[in-house]
Design a protein around this motif. Structure first.
Motif, short mmCIF file in Angstrom:
data_model
loop_
_atom_site.label_atom_id
_atom_site.label_comp_id
_atom_site.label_asym_id
_atom_site.label_seq_id
_atom_site.Cartn_x
_atom_site.Cartn_y
_atom_site.Cartn_z
N MET A 1 0.84 -1.18 0.00
CA MET A 1 0.00 0.00 0.00
C MET A 1 0.88 1.24 0.00
O MET A 1 1.87 1.31 0.72
CB MET A 1 -0.89 0.04 1.22
N ARG A 2 0.50 2.20 -0.81
CA ARG A 2 1.19 3.47 -0.88
C ARG A 2 0.17 4.59 -0.76
O ARG A 2 -0.97 4.43 -1.15
CB ARG A 2 1.90 3.64 -2.22
N GLU A 3 0.62 5.70 -0.25
CA GLU A 3 -0.26 6.86 -0.19
C GLU A 3 0.23 7.86 -1.24
O GLU A 3 1.33 8.38 -1.15
CB GLU A 3 -0.24 7.48 1.20
N THR B 1 -4.71 9.59 -1.12
CA THR B 1 -5.37 8.38 -0.64
C THR B 1 -4.42 7.20 -0.76
O THR B 1 -3.34 7.31 -1.34
CB THR B 1 -6.66 8.07 -1.43
N THR B 2 -4.83 6.06 -0.28
CA THR B 2 -3.99 4.87 -0.39
C THR B 2 -4.23 4.18 -1.72
O THR B 2 -5.35 4.14 -2.23
CB THR B 2 -4.28 3.89 0.76
N PHE B 3 -3.16 3.66 -2.28
CA PHE B 3 -3.20 2.90 -3.53
C PHE B 3 -2.65 1.52 -3.24
O PHE B 3 -1.74 1.36 -2.42
CB PHE B 3 -2.33 3.57 -4.60
N GLU B 4 -3.19 0.53 -3.92
CA GLU B 4 -2.66 -0.83 -3.76
C GLU B 4 -2.58 -1.50 -5.13
O GLU B 4 -3.32 -1.15 -6.05
CB GLU B 4 -3.49 -1.65 -2.78
N ALA B 5 -1.68 -2.46 -5.24
CA ALA B 5 -1.47 -3.18 -6.50
C ALA B 5 -2.55 -4.23 -6.69
O ALA B 5 -2.89 -4.96 -5.75
CB ALA B 5 -0.10 -3.83 -6.50
N PRO B 6 -3.11 -4.33 -7.91
CA PRO B 6 -4.09 -5.38 -8.18
C PRO B 6 -3.39 -6.73 -8.34
O PRO B 6 -2.18 -6.79 -8.52
CB PRO B 6 -4.71 -4.93 -9.52
N PRO B 7 -4.13 -7.83 -8.28
CA PRO B 7 -3.49 -9.13 -8.49
C PRO B 7 -2.99 -9.24 -9.93
O PRO B 7 -3.68 -8.84 -10.87
CB PRO B 7 -4.61 -10.14 -8.22
N CYS B 8 -1.76 -9.74 -10.10
CA CYS B 8 -1.14 -9.84 -11.42
C CYS B 8 -1.33 -11.23 -11.99
O CYS B 8 -1.41 -12.21 -11.25
CB CYS B 8 0.35 -9.53 -11.32
N CYS C 1 -6.54 3.14 -6.85
CA CYS C 1 -6.97 3.95 -5.73
C CYS C 1 -8.01 3.17 -4.94
O CYS C 1 -8.95 2.61 -5.50
CB CYS C 1 -7.56 5.26 -6.23
N THR C 2 -7.85 3.13 -3.62
CA THR C 2 -8.81 2.39 -2.80
C THR C 2 -10.11 3.17 -2.62
O THR C 2 -11.13 2.58 -2.28
CB THR C 2 -8.21 2.08 -1.42
N GLY C 3 -10.12 4.46 -2.90
CA GLY C 3 -11.33 5.27 -2.75
C GLY C 3 -12.26 5.17 -3.96
O GLY C 3 -13.43 4.86 -3.84
N CYS C 4 -11.70 5.45 -5.16
CA CYS C 4 -12.56 5.51 -6.35
C CYS C 4 -12.26 4.42 -7.37
O CYS C 4 -13.01 4.23 -8.32
CB CYS C 4 -12.42 6.87 -7.02
N ILE D 1 2.86 3.08 -12.86
CA ILE D 1 4.21 3.41 -12.42
C ILE D 1 5.13 2.44 -13.11
O ILE D 1 5.11 1.24 -12.83
CB ILE D 1 4.34 3.31 -10.89
N ALA D 2 5.92 2.95 -14.04
CA ALA D 2 6.83 2.09 -14.79
C ALA D 2 8.22 2.71 -14.79
O ALA D 2 8.36 3.92 -14.82
CB ALA D 2 6.34 1.93 -16.23
N PRO D 3 9.25 1.88 -14.76
CA PRO D 3 10.61 2.42 -14.82
C PRO D 3 10.88 3.02 -16.19
O PRO D 3 10.36 2.56 -17.21
CB PRO D 3 11.49 1.21 -14.56
N VAL D 4 11.70 4.05 -16.21
CA VAL D 4 12.05 4.73 -17.46
C VAL D 4 13.51 4.44 -17.75
O VAL D 4 14.38 4.62 -16.89
CB VAL D 4 11.82 6.25 -17.34
N THR D 5 13.79 4.01 -18.97
CA THR D 5 15.15 3.74 -19.40
C THR D 5 15.57 4.81 -20.39
O THR D 5 14.89 5.04 -21.39
CB THR D 5 15.26 2.36 -20.07
N VAL D 6 16.69 5.47 -20.12
CA VAL D 6 17.19 6.52 -21.00
C VAL D 6 18.38 5.97 -21.75
O VAL D 6 19.32 5.45 -21.16
CB VAL D 6 17.59 7.77 -20.19
N VAL D 7 18.34 6.10 -23.08
CA VAL D 7 19.43 5.62 -23.92
C VAL D 7 20.10 6.84 -24.54
O VAL D 7 19.45 7.69 -25.13
CB VAL D 7 18.90 4.68 -25.03
N ARG D 8 21.41 6.89 -24.40
CA ARG D 8 22.16 8.03 -24.95
C ARG D 8 22.89 7.55 -26.19
O ARG D 8 23.68 6.61 -26.13
CB ARG D 8 23.14 8.55 -23.92
N ALA D 9 22.63 8.19 -27.31
CA ALA D 9 23.27 7.82 -28.57
C ALA D 9 24.37 8.82 -28.89
O ALA D 9 24.17 10.03 -28.79
CB ALA D 9 22.24 7.80 -29.69
N TRP D 10 25.52 8.31 -29.25
CA TRP D 10 26.64 9.16 -29.65
C TRP D 10 26.58 9.36 -31.14
O TRP D 10 26.43 8.43 -31.91
CB TRP D 10 27.96 8.52 -29.27
N LEU D 11 26.72 10.61 -31.58
CA LEU D 11 26.72 10.92 -33.01
C LEU D 11 28.13 10.73 -33.55
O LEU D 11 29.07 11.35 -33.07
CB LEU D 11 26.23 12.34 -33.25
#
Length: 66
Positions: A1-3, A13-20, A32-35, A41-51
């Motif tokens: 649970m996260r707020e 409000t509190t948020f919880e993960a649904p069953p996967c 959201c536990t309220g509504c 929420i996903a990780p972001v990967t940054v790729v740096r390209a050299w010219l």
């Protein structure tokens, strides 16, 4: 649970993960536990390209005029 802030409820409000479906993967969404609104929420990967020149060579210095 996260707020976290819920844009639908307009409050923190509190948020919880649904069953996967897959047990080995973490669910990237929280509900959201309220509504029941969901946020992703996903990780972001940054790729740096050299010219580099197409042929891989750098042009030599130009000759200087005397």
């Amino acid at each position: 649970m996260r707020e976290l802030y819920c844009a639908t409820c307009r409050t923190e409000t509190t948020f919880e993960a649904p069953p996967c479906e897959d047990v080995h993967d973490d669910c990237p969404e929280l509900l959201c536990t309220g509504c029941g609104g969901a946020i992703v929420i996903a990780p972001v990967t940054v790729v740096r390209a050299w010219l580099q020149p197409r042929n891989g060579h750098i042009a030599p210095h130009q000759r200087r005029a005397a």
